[in-house]
Each structure stands twice: as structure tokens, then as C-alpha cells.
Design a protein around this motif. Structure first.
Motif, short mmCIF file in Angstrom:
data_model
loop_
_atom_site.label_atom_id
_atom_site.label_comp_id
_atom_site.label_asym_id
_atom_site.label_seq_id
_atom_site.Cartn_x
_atom_site.Cartn_y
_atom_site.Cartn_z
N LEU A 83 -7.67 7.94 -6.21
CA LEU A 83 -6.91 8.77 -7.13
C LEU A 83 -7.60 8.94 -8.48
O LEU A 83 -7.10 9.69 -9.32
CB LEU A 83 -5.52 8.17 -7.35
CG LEU A 83 -4.65 8.02 -6.11
CD1 LEU A 83 -3.38 7.23 -6.44
CD2 LEU A 83 -4.32 9.37 -5.51
N GLU A 90 0.82 -1.21 0.00
CA GLU A 90 0.00 0.00 0.00
C GLU A 90 0.85 1.26 0.00
O GLU A 90 0.55 2.23 -0.69
CB GLU A 90 -0.95 0.00 1.19
CG GLU A 90 -2.07 -1.01 1.04
CD GLU A 90 -2.97 -1.09 2.26
OE1 GLU A 90 -2.75 -0.34 3.24
OE2 GLU A 90 -3.91 -1.90 2.24
N GLU A 91 1.93 1.26 0.77
CA GLU A 91 2.79 2.44 0.85
C GLU A 91 3.57 2.68 -0.44
O GLU A 91 3.94 3.82 -0.74
CB GLU A 91 3.76 2.31 2.03
CG GLU A 91 3.10 2.41 3.38
CD GLU A 91 2.50 3.78 3.64
OE1 GLU A 91 3.17 4.80 3.38
OE2 GLU A 91 1.35 3.83 4.12
N VAL A 92 3.83 1.63 -1.20
CA VAL A 92 4.57 1.77 -2.45
C VAL A 92 3.63 2.03 -3.63
O VAL A 92 3.92 2.86 -4.48
CB VAL A 92 5.44 0.51 -2.71
CG1 VAL A 92 6.03 0.52 -4.11
CG2 VAL A 92 6.55 0.42 -1.67
N GLU A 93 2.49 1.35 -3.67
CA GLU A 93 1.61 1.47 -4.83
C GLU A 93 1.05 2.87 -5.03
O GLU A 93 1.06 3.38 -6.15
CB GLU A 93 0.43 0.49 -4.71
CG GLU A 93 0.69 -0.85 -5.33
CD GLU A 93 -0.56 -1.68 -5.45
OE1 GLU A 93 -0.53 -2.60 -6.29
OE2 GLU A 93 -1.56 -1.44 -4.74
N ARG A 94 0.56 3.48 -3.99
CA ARG A 94 -0.06 4.80 -4.14
C ARG A 94 0.90 5.81 -4.76
O ARG A 94 0.59 6.43 -5.78
CB ARG A 94 -0.63 5.29 -2.82
CG ARG A 94 -1.33 6.62 -2.96
CD ARG A 94 -1.82 7.16 -1.62
NE ARG A 94 -2.48 8.42 -1.82
CZ ARG A 94 -3.79 8.58 -1.90
NH1 ARG A 94 -4.59 7.54 -1.79
NH2 ARG A 94 -4.29 9.78 -2.11
N PRO A 95 2.10 6.02 -4.18
CA PRO A 95 3.01 6.99 -4.81
C PRO A 95 3.51 6.52 -6.18
O PRO A 95 3.79 7.35 -7.05
CB PRO A 95 4.15 7.15 -3.81
CG PRO A 95 4.06 6.00 -2.88
CD PRO A 95 2.63 5.54 -2.90
N LEU A 96 3.59 5.21 -6.38
CA LEU A 96 3.98 4.69 -7.69
C LEU A 96 2.95 5.11 -8.74
O LEU A 96 3.31 5.68 -9.78
CB LEU A 96 4.08 3.16 -7.65
CG LEU A 96 4.26 2.44 -8.98
CD1 LEU A 96 5.60 2.79 -9.61
CD2 LEU A 96 4.13 0.94 -8.79
N ARG A 124 1.29 11.03 -13.33
CA ARG A 124 1.77 12.41 -13.52
C ARG A 124 2.82 12.46 -14.63
O ARG A 124 2.79 13.33 -15.50
CB ARG A 124 2.33 12.96 -12.21
CG ARG A 124 2.69 14.42 -12.27
CD ARG A 124 3.08 15.02 -10.91
NE ARG A 124 4.05 14.23 -10.18
CZ ARG A 124 3.79 13.54 -9.05
NH1 ARG A 124 2.57 13.54 -8.55
NH2 ARG A 124 4.73 12.87 -8.45
N GLU A 164 0.64 7.51 -8.52
CA GLU A 164 0.59 8.98 -8.63
C GLU A 164 1.73 9.49 -9.51
O GLU A 164 1.52 10.33 -10.39
CB GLU A 164 0.70 9.63 -7.25
CG GLU A 164 -0.53 9.49 -6.40
CD GLU A 164 -0.34 10.05 -5.00
OE1 GLU A 164 -1.27 10.72 -4.54
OE2 GLU A 164 0.72 9.81 -4.38
N THR A 165 2.92 8.99 -9.27
CA THR A 165 4.11 9.45 -10.01
C THR A 165 4.03 9.08 -11.48
O THR A 165 4.30 9.91 -12.36
CB THR A 165 5.39 8.87 -9.37
OG1 THR A 165 5.43 9.27 -8.00
CG2 THR A 165 6.63 9.34 -10.10
N TYR A 192 -7.43 3.67 -4.40
CA TYR A 192 -6.63 4.63 -3.64
C TYR A 192 -7.22 6.04 -3.63
O TYR A 192 -6.61 6.97 -3.13
CB TYR A 192 -5.19 4.66 -4.15
CG TYR A 192 -4.40 3.44 -3.79
CD1 TYR A 192 -4.07 3.17 -2.46
CD2 TYR A 192 -3.98 2.54 -4.76
CE1 TYR A 192 -3.36 2.03 -2.12
CE2 TYR A 192 -3.25 1.41 -4.41
CZ TYR A 192 -2.96 1.17 -3.10
OH TYR A 192 -2.24 0.04 -2.76
#
Length: 101
Positions: free
Chosen positions: A98, A57-63, A69, A65-66, A96
Motif C-alpha cells: 500500500l 491480515e484481513e483486519v490490518e489491510r482495510p484498517l 484515506r 487503507e481506511t 501490504y
């Protein structure tokens, strides 16, 4: 420190490239390992459980998003970069919170 982009010969099917430091280390793997070491050290003896789910969960969300973008919101391109189908990416973005951002 010098970096190189190398073929990941262990990757199945598709052609994959990895960034490798001059000392042979993978900076992304090192970053994850360092974060996990810090997390475990800061647990200060408390029980650790469900770590796999937490890390994913901590890796997927910013992955997501990045990459979205970086792809300027183009979900087809983002899905291709991630190796997912567009529908799977849309579902994960919805999971998430998003989607539509």
C-alpha cells in the motif's frame, strides 16, 4: 438504535473513546464476532488453523487503507490515529503493498 461515545476506561495511558450502542454492545466487536462465526460455520467441518494470522491480515489491510484515506494521505496523522509510529505504519503499508498509493 442510539449510539454513544464513551471513555474506554480499560485503555492504558492515552485517552480512548469507543462507540457503544444503546444496548451496551460495541458495533465493531460485534461485526468481527459475526464475521468469525460465519467463517467458522462455512468451514463445514474442515480443520481451522493459523486463524490468528488470517484475522490480523484481513483486519490490518482495510484498517490501514481506511485510516490513511481518512487522514487524506497524511501518514503522521494516520500513525497518530492508529497509535503507531510513522515508520511502523510505513513498514506495514509496504508489507501490504500500500506504500505510495
Amino acid at each position: 438504535m442510539t449510539t454513544a461515545i464513551k471513555d474506554d476506561e480499560s485503555a492504558p495511558a492515552a485517552h480512548h473513546l469507543r462507540v457503544i450502542q444503546a444496548d451496551g454492545t460495541d458495533p465493531l466487536a460485534k461485526c468481527v464476532a459475526d464475521a468469525l462465526e460465519t467463517y467458522l460455520r462455512n468451514m463445514d467441518g474442515h480443520a481451522v488453523s493459523d486463524l490468528y494470522r488470517l484475522v490480523i491480515e484481513e483486519v490490518e489491510r482495510p484498517l490501514f487503507e481506511t485510516i490513511v484515506r481518512h487522514a487524506n494521505g497524511n501518514l503522521t496523522q494516520a500513525a497518530r490515529m492508529l497509535g503507531l509510529t510513522r515508520s511502523t505504519l510505513r513498514k506495514r503499508l509496504t508489507d501490504y503493498g500500500l506504500a505510495g498509493r
